[in-house]
Design an enzyme around this catalytic site. Sequence first.
Site, PDB file in Angstrom:
ATOM      1  CG  HIS A 125      -1.410   1.305   1.637  1.00 16.88           C
ATOM      2  ND1 HIS A 125      -0.677   2.156   2.750  1.00 16.88           N
ATOM      3  CD2 HIS A 125      -2.344   2.284   1.193  1.00 16.88           C
ATOM      4  CE1 HIS A 125      -1.362   3.356   2.789  1.00 16.88           C
ATOM      5  NE2 HIS A 125      -2.485   3.372   2.042  1.00 16.88           N
ATOM      6  NE  ARG A 129      -3.721  11.354   4.021  1.00 20.16           N
ATOM      7  CZ  ARG A 129      -2.840  10.639   4.255  1.00 20.16           C
ATOM      8  NH1 ARG A 129      -2.405   9.681   3.597  1.00 20.16           N
ATOM      9  NH2 ARG A 129      -2.737  10.138   5.502  1.00 20.16           N
ATOM     10  CG  HIS A 189     -10.671  -7.182  15.250  1.00 23.80           C
ATOM     11  ND1 HIS A 189     -10.717  -5.924  14.320  1.00 23.80           N
ATOM     12  CD2 HIS A 189     -10.736  -8.181  14.384  1.00 23.80           C
ATOM     13  CE1 HIS A 189     -10.402  -6.225  13.125  1.00 23.80           C
ATOM     14  NE2 HIS A 189     -10.726  -7.554  12.955  1.00 23.80           N
TER      15      HIS A 189
END
Length: 289
Positions: A125, A129, A189
């Site tokens: 990835h 920006r 999680h």
Amino acid sequence: MSENFTTQDFSERKAQAAKWFRHLRDEIVASFENIEARRGNGTRFELTPTARADGGGGLMSVLRGGAVFEKVGVNVSEVHGVLGARAQNAMAARGVPGMDSDPRFWASGISLVAHMTNPHCPAVHMNTRMFWTPHACWFGGGADLNPCLEYPEDTAHFHAAMQSACDAHSPDYYAKFKAWADEYFYIPHRNRARGVGGIFYDDLNTGDWAADFALTQDVGRAFLPAFMPITERRIDTSWSEADREAQLIHRGLYAEYNLVYDRGTKFGLESGHDANAVLMSLPPIAKWT
């Protein structure tokens, strides 16, 4: 953030940043298509213009079913408008001033996610920006490696390239941004990281726009040297059904993170950007057991 962010200078800077992100997109797409032509079946990117109803849009570039890339998206966007209430609250919570009085925004960037055909090639990835409001302007970005079958030398190579980009600007940046990535790309999680990390930064406004933009450019330039040698090294590695199983399960982990925690996914959907472009990061096939 006391600077005047409504000056003509920022109109010029917006155009400069948007042009750079498009240039980086073109360079990466050309490199990916080149390796498909040399090592694969010549699969090319499909190009789809995207639009945001309230203003702006971009270009979604997706390659599917390649011998090297099972699915890779390289998106660029330049959008503007007024932030909705939830986005305003999220920005205000991060310390962005003026959201209650003037919630206009402008944003441009490039976002890339690659899911590889060979399980020995890591998913990756990258995003850089620029974000502007009438009261603040900042850069963000980074890149992280997500192997299902880790090779320590690949991890070391990727991090070395990211560190080199950071060290050209500050001796403190790499350690800070690496720690930020380790925290940001953690999946509570599952009690584990999404991958082997990289760098991540946001809200970067040192008061020197040109310096912050130069760092962001160097992070973008570092991506291909960080990732492509790993791909070239692993592309011909033989793989088993067990390797493919590990890859699909790891992709499920990646999908969980992007749908539950990723800030860019949340902002894209809440700000009304093209949903297909926002969800480009999801893998083509994933598995949960």
